[in-house]
Design a protein around this motif. Structure first.
Motif, mmCIF file in Angstrom:
data_model
loop_
_atom_site.group_PDB
_atom_site.id
_atom_site.type_symbol
_atom_site.label_atom_id
_atom_site.label_comp_id
_atom_site.label_asym_id
_atom_site.label_seq_id
_atom_site.Cartn_x
_atom_site.Cartn_y
_atom_site.Cartn_z
ATOM 1 N N UNK A 80 -26.903 -19.806 0.341
ATOM 2 C CA UNK A 80 -26.707 -19.099 -0.923
ATOM 3 C C UNK A 80 -25.236 -18.803 -1.166
ATOM 4 N N UNK A 81 -24.535 -18.422 -0.103
ATOM 5 C CA UNK A 81 -23.170 -17.913 -0.267
ATOM 6 C C UNK A 81 -22.078 -18.938 -0.009
ATOM 7 N N UNK A 82 -22.407 -20.225 0.187
ATOM 8 C CA UNK A 82 -21.366 -21.226 0.443
ATOM 9 C C UNK A 82 -20.294 -21.254 -0.639
ATOM 10 N N UNK A 83 -20.630 -21.215 -1.941
ATOM 11 C CA UNK A 83 -19.564 -21.179 -2.953
ATOM 12 C C UNK A 83 -18.651 -19.964 -2.791
ATOM 13 N N UNK A 84 -19.206 -18.819 -2.387
ATOM 14 C CA UNK A 84 -18.381 -17.635 -2.162
ATOM 15 C C UNK A 84 -17.426 -17.865 -0.989
ATOM 16 N N UNK A 85 -17.943 -18.462 0.080
ATOM 17 C CA UNK A 85 -17.114 -18.717 1.264
ATOM 18 C C UNK A 85 -15.987 -19.686 0.930
ATOM 19 N N UNK A 86 -16.307 -20.775 0.257
ATOM 20 C CA UNK A 86 -15.282 -21.763 -0.087
ATOM 21 C C UNK A 86 -14.244 -21.166 -1.036
ATOM 22 N N UNK A 87 -14.700 -20.389 -1.997
ATOM 23 C CA UNK A 87 -13.764 -19.751 -2.921
ATOM 24 C C UNK A 87 -12.874 -18.749 -2.221
ATOM 25 N N UNK A 88 -13.460 -17.990 -1.294
ATOM 26 C CA UNK A 88 -12.671 -16.989 -0.568
ATOM 27 C C UNK A 88 -11.631 -17.658 0.316
ATOM 28 N N UNK A 89 -12.016 -18.740 0.984
ATOM 29 C CA UNK A 89 -11.077 -19.447 1.851
ATOM 30 C C UNK A 89 -9.942 -20.074 1.045
ATOM 31 N N UNK A 90 -10.235 -20.531 -0.160
ATOM 32 C CA UNK A 90 -9.182 -21.099 -1.003
ATOM 33 C C UNK A 90 -8.128 -20.051 -1.352
ATOM 34 N N UNK A 91 -8.570 -18.819 -1.527
ATOM 35 C CA UNK A 91 -7.640 -17.736 -1.871
ATOM 36 C C UNK A 91 -7.113 -17.007 -0.641
ATOM 37 N N UNK A 92 -7.824 -17.138 0.465
ATOM 38 C CA UNK A 92 -7.452 -16.441 1.705
ATOM 39 C C UNK A 92 -7.542 -17.433 2.867
ATOM 40 N N UNK A 93 -6.586 -18.318 3.007
ATOM 41 C CA UNK A 93 -6.681 -19.385 4.021
ATOM 42 C C UNK A 93 -6.427 -18.871 5.439
ATOM 43 N N UNK A 143 -18.044 -20.150 13.929
ATOM 44 C CA UNK A 143 -16.608 -19.909 13.902
ATOM 45 C C UNK A 143 -15.964 -21.075 13.174
ATOM 46 N N UNK A 144 -15.328 -20.772 12.050
ATOM 47 C CA UNK A 144 -14.588 -21.778 11.277
ATOM 48 C C UNK A 144 -13.115 -21.689 11.658
ATOM 49 N N UNK A 145 -12.479 -22.829 11.853
ATOM 50 C CA UNK A 145 -11.050 -22.835 12.168
ATOM 51 C C UNK A 145 -10.310 -23.709 11.165
ATOM 52 N N UNK A 146 -9.133 -23.273 10.788
ATOM 53 C CA UNK A 146 -8.289 -24.021 9.866
ATOM 54 C C UNK A 146 -7.655 -25.187 10.620
ATOM 55 N N UNK A 199 -15.106 -29.115 5.993
ATOM 56 C CA UNK A 199 -14.017 -30.010 6.403
ATOM 57 C C UNK A 199 -13.204 -30.465 5.201
ATOM 58 N N UNK A 200 -13.864 -30.694 4.093
ATOM 59 C CA UNK A 200 -13.146 -31.044 2.869
ATOM 60 C C UNK A 200 -12.222 -29.903 2.439
ATOM 61 N N UNK A 201 -12.618 -28.679 2.753
ATOM 62 C CA UNK A 201 -11.790 -27.512 2.431
ATOM 63 C C UNK A 201 -10.729 -27.239 3.489
ATOM 64 N N UNK A 202 -10.718 -28.045 4.562
ATOM 65 C CA UNK A 202 -9.691 -27.902 5.584
ATOM 66 C C UNK A 202 -10.119 -27.136 6.818
ATOM 67 N N UNK A 203 -11.428 -26.979 7.001
ATOM 68 C CA UNK A 203 -11.934 -26.200 8.131
ATOM 69 C C UNK A 203 -12.944 -26.997 8.949
ATOM 70 N N UNK A 204 -12.827 -26.869 10.263
ATOM 71 C CA UNK A 204 -13.825 -27.375 11.190
ATOM 72 C C UNK A 204 -14.666 -26.188 11.656
ATOM 73 N N UNK A 205 -15.715 -26.439 12.410
ATOM 74 C CA UNK A 205 -16.572 -25.317 12.813
ATOM 75 C C UNK A 205 -17.355 -25.630 14.073
ATOM 76 N N UNK A 206 -17.625 -24.580 14.831
ATOM 77 C CA UNK A 206 -18.673 -24.591 15.850
ATOM 78 C C UNK A 206 -19.722 -23.604 15.366
#
Length: 258
Positions: free
Chosen positions: A13-26, A67-70, A48-55
């Motif tokens: 549900x919140x993926x758009x919020x997460x991607x938007x937040x990361x774009x403004x708060x990298x 855990x998302x990492x830049x 990954x398209x937004x610049x983050x990998x994850x475990x």
């Protein structure tokens, strides 16, 4: 280095919020709780398209942590650990990984439902297992950041109405003692290291206009080890995502470590 924690209450549900937040708060790391999805549904490609990998470690409908990492600024994860080796549990509540010489641990503590219930007993047993494991982790990884939705308001400053919440779930003496035991390892509450005041919350109920009235709890925390505490320069709560349409009931907490 900036590390954030956020209970998203369904990443689907919140993926758009997460991607938007990361774009403004990298931030360099974003730790998520309550993914509420199986691993096969985890949106790794979009991140990954937004610049983050994850475990990540997910499960259907409930729990789940990541855990998302830049990618451009952080080393790849090594020594990944899922769940507590000191507490047998099918619920996906803990994920840890090492990035360079920093150990990052993301946890979603049990809610506990009500003091004295079976779920409360489970929470306290889980907390005991956590304590034992973290003690060993600190010996191996002196540079540690431990974050997540703890489902514990450590003291009355962290509760909008301490009288109403006295002895209730999240605010019981047993839970607060368990939080103090974590600090005694030692770990340090990064937010309280810099801010002593009250009325700072990270969670607000969806009901009764709780967010608008600032009737919240501070239950999302960032704890840092002795080795990192002198380097903590900022720690803050970002209320902006809580104002979005269909928000999580939690909002991000961020620490900056120089």
């Amino acid at each position: 280095m900036q590390i954030a924690t956020w209970n998203v209450n369904s990443l689907n549900v919140r993926l758009p919020h997460v991607l938007g937040w990361l774009a403004e708060n990298p931030v360099d790391f974003l730790c998520l709780q309550e993914l509420k999805m199986v691993d096969e549904k985890f949106p790794l490609a979009a991140l990954q398209e937004a610049g983050y990998d994850a475990v990540f470690a997910g499960q259907k409908t409930y729990n789940g942590v990541a855990i998302l990492r830049r990618i451009a600024r952080t080393p790849a994860a090594v020594a990944t650990q899922i769940n507590l080796p000191t507490f047998a549990d099918e619920q996906k509540r803990v994920i840890a990984a090492t990035y360079g010489d920093v150990r990052v641990i993301c946890a979603y503590f049990p809610n506990g439902q009500a003091v004295g219930s079976e779920k409360f007993a489970y929470k306290m047993a889980w907390l005991a297992g956590l304590q034992t494991w973290l003690q060993a982790e600190l010996t191996q990884y002196p540079k540690m950041v431990f974050v997540g939705d703890f489902n514990i308001a450590p003291d009355d400053r962290d509760v909008y109405d301490p009288v109403e919440w006295a002895g209730q779930i999240h605010c019981s003496e047993e839970e607060r003692t368990a939080f103090k035991n974590l600090l005694a390892l030692p770990l340090h509450d990064a937010f309280r290291h810099l801010e002593a005041g009250d009325k700072h919350y990270s969670w607000w109920d969806y009901r009764q206009m709780a967010f608008r009235r600032n009737r919240g709890l501070r239950i999302d925390h960032i704890l840092v080890s002795d080795a990192l505490l002198p380097h903590v320069s900022r720690c803050w709560i970002d209320k902006t995502p809580r104002k979005l349409e269909q928000p999580s009931d939690h909002t991000p907490v961020i620490v900056e470590i120089n």
